[in-house]
Design a protein around this motif. Structure first.
Motif, PDB file in Angstrom:
ATOM      1  N   TYR A  32      17.260 -16.034  11.226  1.00 54.61           N
ATOM      2  CA  TYR A  32      18.281 -16.428  12.188  1.00 54.61           C
ATOM      3  C   TYR A  32      18.527 -17.915  12.019  1.00 54.61           C
ATOM      4  CZ  TYR A  32      17.349 -11.987  14.483  1.00 54.61           C
ATOM      5  OH  TYR A  32      17.193 -10.666  14.752  1.00 54.61           O
ATOM      6  N   ILE A  33      19.777 -18.320  12.093  1.00 55.22           N
ATOM      7  CA  ILE A  33      20.097 -19.747  12.067  1.00 55.22           C
ATOM      8  C   ILE A  33      20.941 -20.079  13.287  1.00 55.22           C
ATOM      9  CG2 ILE A  33      19.990 -19.943   9.546  1.00 55.22           C
ATOM     10  CD1 ILE A  33      23.121 -20.100   9.669  1.00 55.22           C
ATOM     11  N   ALA A  34      20.752 -21.272  13.796  1.00 51.14           N
ATOM     12  CA  ALA A  34      21.616 -21.813  14.845  1.00 51.14           C
ATOM     13  C   ALA A  34      22.381 -22.950  14.187  1.00 51.14           C
ATOM     14  CB  ALA A  34      20.793 -22.325  16.014  1.00 51.14           C
ATOM     15  N   HIS A  35      23.692 -22.953  14.350  1.00 52.27           N
ATOM     16  CA  HIS A  35      24.514 -23.973  13.703  1.00 52.27           C
ATOM     17  C   HIS A  35      25.702 -24.312  14.581  1.00 52.27           C
ATOM     18  CE1 HIS A  35      27.936 -21.371  12.552  1.00 52.27           C
ATOM     19  NE2 HIS A  35      27.026 -20.443  12.618  1.00 52.27           N
ATOM     20  N   ASN A  36      26.315 -25.444  14.271  1.00 55.13           N
ATOM     21  CA  ASN A  36      27.579 -25.795  14.905  1.00 55.13           C
ATOM     22  C   ASN A  36      28.562 -26.118  13.783  1.00 55.13           C
ATOM     23  OD1 ASN A  36      26.880 -28.388  14.068  1.00 55.13           O
ATOM     24  ND2 ASN A  36      26.263 -29.054  16.097  1.00 55.13           N
ATOM     25  N   GLY A  37      29.645 -26.758  14.080  1.00 54.03           N
ATOM     26  CA  GLY A  37      30.644 -27.035  13.061  1.00 54.03           C
ATOM     27  C   GLY A  37      30.248 -28.112  12.080  1.00 54.03           C
ATOM     28  N   ASP A  38      29.136 -28.827  12.356  1.00 51.90           N
ATOM     29  CA  ASP A  38      28.726 -29.949  11.511  1.00 51.90           C
ATOM     30  C   ASP A  38      27.444 -29.719  10.729  1.00 51.90           C
ATOM     31  OD1 ASP A  38      30.883 -31.497  12.439  1.00 51.90           O
ATOM     32  OD2 ASP A  38      29.736 -32.067  14.213  1.00 51.90           O
ATOM     33  N   ARG A  39      26.531 -28.951  11.308  1.00 50.38           N
ATOM     34  CA  ARG A  39      25.207 -28.881  10.673  1.00 50.38           C
ATOM     35  C   ARG A  39      24.411 -27.665  11.133  1.00 50.38           C
ATOM     36  NH1 ARG A  39      20.821 -30.888  13.739  1.00 50.38           N
ATOM     37  NH2 ARG A  39      21.433 -31.371  15.877  1.00 50.38           N
ATOM     38  N   LEU A  40      23.322 -27.443  10.425  1.00 52.74           N
ATOM     39  CA  LEU A  40      22.340 -26.433  10.791  1.00 52.74           C
ATOM     40  C   LEU A  40      21.419 -27.052  11.834  1.00 52.74           C
ATOM     41  CD1 LEU A  40      21.069 -23.622   9.988  1.00 52.74           C
ATOM     42  CD2 LEU A  40      19.581 -24.932   8.496  1.00 52.74           C
ATOM     43  N   ILE A  41      21.210 -26.369  12.938  1.00 54.68           N
ATOM     44  CA  ILE A  41      20.386 -26.905  14.018  1.00 54.68           C
ATOM     45  C   ILE A  41      18.951 -26.393  13.922  1.00 54.68           C
ATOM     46  CG2 ILE A  41      20.089 -26.995  16.523  1.00 54.68           C
ATOM     47  CD1 ILE A  41      23.163 -26.724  16.714  1.00 54.68           C
ATOM     48  N   ALA A  42      18.790 -25.082  13.691  1.00 53.01           N
ATOM     49  CA  ALA A  42      17.453 -24.493  13.625  1.00 53.01           C
ATOM     50  C   ALA A  42      17.503 -23.219  12.790  1.00 53.01           C
ATOM     51  CB  ALA A  42      16.944 -24.174  15.030  1.00 53.01           C
ATOM     52  N   HIS A  43      16.344 -22.820  12.267  1.00 54.97           N
ATOM     53  CA  HIS A  43      16.246 -21.557  11.533  1.00 54.97           C
ATOM     54  C   HIS A  43      14.838 -21.005  11.655  1.00 54.97           C
ATOM     55  CE1 HIS A  43      13.862 -23.058   8.098  1.00 54.97           C
ATOM     56  NE2 HIS A  43      14.479 -24.198   8.372  1.00 54.97           N
ATOM     57  N   SER A  44      14.728 -19.696  11.681  1.00 48.24           N
ATOM     58  CA  SER A  44      13.437 -19.017  11.743  1.00 48.24           C
ATOM     59  C   SER A  44      13.683 -17.517  11.688  1.00 48.24           C
ATOM     60  CB  SER A  44      12.701 -19.362  13.037  1.00 48.24           C
ATOM     61  OG  SER A  44      11.513 -18.605  13.154  1.00 48.24           O
ATOM     62  N   GLU A  45      12.629 -16.771  11.365  1.00 47.18           N
ATOM     63  CA  GLU A  45      12.724 -15.310  11.439  1.00 47.18           C
ATOM     64  C   GLU A  45      12.579 -14.835  12.881  1.00 47.18           C
ATOM     65  OE1 GLU A  45      10.098 -13.417   8.685  1.00 47.18           O
ATOM     66  OE2 GLU A  45      11.084 -14.322   6.953  1.00 47.18           O
ATOM     67  N   ASN A  46      12.134 -15.720  13.760  1.00 43.79           N
ATOM     68  CA  ASN A  46      11.929 -15.401  15.168  1.00 43.79           C
ATOM     69  C   ASN A  46      13.140 -15.882  15.968  1.00 43.79           C
ATOM     70  OD1 ASN A  46      11.203 -15.459  17.895  1.00 43.79           O
ATOM     71  ND2 ASN A  46       9.035 -15.747  17.397  1.00 43.79           N
ATOM     72  N   LEU A  47      13.880 -14.951  16.549  1.00 42.66           N
ATOM     73  CA  LEU A  47      15.085 -15.291  17.293  1.00 42.66           C
ATOM     74  C   LEU A  47      14.791 -16.163  18.510  1.00 42.66           C
ATOM     75  CD1 LEU A  47      18.109 -15.033  17.814  1.00 42.66           C
ATOM     76  CD2 LEU A  47      17.645 -12.845  18.944  1.00 42.66           C
ATOM     77  N   GLN A  48      13.710 -15.880  19.228  1.00 48.53           N
ATOM     78  CA  GLN A  48      13.367 -16.665  20.417  1.00 48.53           C
ATOM     79  C   GLN A  48      13.091 -18.128  20.060  1.00 48.53           C
ATOM     80  OE1 GLN A  48      13.741 -15.516  23.441  1.00 48.53           O
ATOM     81  NE2 GLN A  48      14.319 -13.542  22.593  1.00 48.53           N
ATOM     82  N   GLU A  49      12.450 -18.338  18.933  1.00 46.73           N
ATOM     83  CA  GLU A  49      12.162 -19.703  18.477  1.00 46.73           C
ATOM     84  C   GLU A  49      13.452 -20.460  18.154  1.00 46.73           C
ATOM     85  OE1 GLU A  49       9.986 -21.710  14.629  1.00 46.73           O
ATOM     86  OE2 GLU A  49       9.198 -19.811  15.400  1.00 46.73           O
ATOM     87  N   VAL A  50      14.379 -19.792  17.480  1.00 50.27           N
ATOM     88  CA  VAL A  50      15.667 -20.413  17.135  1.00 50.27           C
ATOM     89  C   VAL A  50      16.445 -20.745  18.406  1.00 50.27           C
ATOM     90  CG1 VAL A  50      17.884 -20.041  15.992  1.00 50.27           C
ATOM     91  CG2 VAL A  50      15.779 -19.348  14.871  1.00 50.27           C
ATOM     92  N   LEU A  51      16.462 -19.828  19.362  1.00 55.01           N
ATOM     93  CA  LEU A  51      17.156 -20.077  20.630  1.00 55.01           C
ATOM     94  C   LEU A  51      16.564 -21.272  21.365  1.00 55.01           C
ATOM     95  CD1 LEU A  51      17.773 -16.469  21.975  1.00 55.01           C
ATOM     96  CD2 LEU A  51      19.497 -18.166  21.395  1.00 55.01           C
ATOM     97  N   ALA A  52      15.246 -21.355  21.413  1.00 56.00           N
ATOM     98  CA  ALA A  52      14.591 -22.464  22.113  1.00 56.00           C
ATOM     99  C   ALA A  52      14.931 -23.804  21.454  1.00 56.00           C
ATOM    100  CB  ALA A  52      13.081 -22.242  22.131  1.00 56.00           C
ATOM    101  N   LEU A  53      14.865 -23.857  20.126  1.00 60.66           N
ATOM    102  CA  LEU A  53      15.180 -25.095  19.418  1.00 60.66           C
ATOM    103  C   LEU A  53      16.652 -25.480  19.570  1.00 60.66           C
ATOM    104  CD1 LEU A  53      13.144 -24.463  16.159  1.00 60.66           C
ATOM    105  CD2 LEU A  53      12.666 -26.199  17.890  1.00 60.66           C
ATOM    106  N   ALA A  54      17.530 -24.495  19.502  1.00 58.50           N
ATOM    107  CA  ALA A  54      18.968 -24.770  19.622  1.00 58.50           C
ATOM    108  C   ALA A  54      19.318 -25.250  21.028  1.00 58.50           C
ATOM    109  CB  ALA A  54      19.770 -23.525  19.259  1.00 58.50           C
ATOM    110  N   GLU A  55      18.741 -24.618  22.039  1.00 55.41           N
ATOM    111  CA  GLU A  55      19.011 -25.046  23.411  1.00 55.41           C
ATOM    112  C   GLU A  55      18.433 -26.435  23.682  1.00 55.41           C
ATOM    113  OE1 GLU A  55      17.592 -21.795  25.775  1.00 55.41           O
ATOM    114  OE2 GLU A  55      19.441 -20.648  25.466  1.00 55.41           O
ATOM    115  N   ALA A  56      17.319 -26.766  23.059  1.00 57.23           N
ATOM    116  CA  ALA A  56      16.723 -28.096  23.234  1.00 57.23           C
ATOM    117  C   ALA A  56      17.602 -29.183  22.622  1.00 57.23           C
ATOM    118  CB  ALA A  56      15.331 -28.126  22.609  1.00 57.23           C
ATOM    119  N   SER A  57      18.414 -28.829  21.643  1.00 56.67           N
ATOM    120  CA  SER A  57      19.296 -29.819  21.013  1.00 56.67           C
ATOM    121  C   SER A  57      20.448 -30.225  21.927  1.00 56.67           C
ATOM    122  CB  SER A  57      19.861 -29.270  19.701  1.00 56.67           C
ATOM    123  OG  SER A  57      20.861 -28.297  19.949  1.00 56.67           O
TER     124      SER A  57
END
Length: 93
Positions: A32-57
Motif C-alpha cells: 500500500y502506498i499513500a501519496h499526494n500530487g507531489d510525492r510518496l508519503i508512506a508505504h508498507s504491506e500493512n494498510l493500518q501502518e500506511v494510514l497512521a503515517l499518512a495521517e501523521a503527515s
C-alpha cells in the motif's frame, strides 16, 4: 485527517500515480502506498501502518495498492464455422 481532496487535487494525484507507475511497480510491488500530487508519503504491506503515517503527515493523501504484477492483454482472433443441428427429440434405442 478526513479532508476530501478537491477535483484538481484528485487529478494531480492521478497524474503523479501515472508518471511514477514504473517506479512503483519496481520498488513497491504488493504494498500500500499513500501519496499526494507531489510525492510518496508512506508505504508498507500493512494498510493500518500506511494510514497512521499518512495521517501523521497532516497532508491530503490517497491510498493505492500497487499490484503484484501487471500483464498486457492480447486479444486473439476467433474463427467461427458452421454448426449442424440435430434433432434431439428422437432417441436412438
Amino acid at each position: 485527517m478526513s479532508t476530501t481532496p478537491s477535483p484538481s487535487e484528485s487529478r494531480e494525484m492521478l497524474k503523479w500515480l501515472t508518471r511514477n507507475r514504473r517506479m512503483l511497480l519496481d520498488l513497491y510491488r504488493n504494498q500500500y502506498i499513500a501519496h499526494n500530487g507531489d510525492r510518496l508519503i508512506a508505504h508498507s504491506e500493512n494498510l493500518q501502518e500506511v494510514l497512521a503515517l499518512a495521517e501523521a503527515s497532516e497532508e491530503i493523501f490517497a491510498i493505492y495498492l500497487v499490484p503484484r504484477y501487471c500483464a498486457s492483454v492480447q486479444i486473439l482472433p476467433i474463427r467461427f464455422r458452421a454448426v449442424t443441428r440435430t434433432d434431439c427429440s428422437q432417441t436412438i434405442m
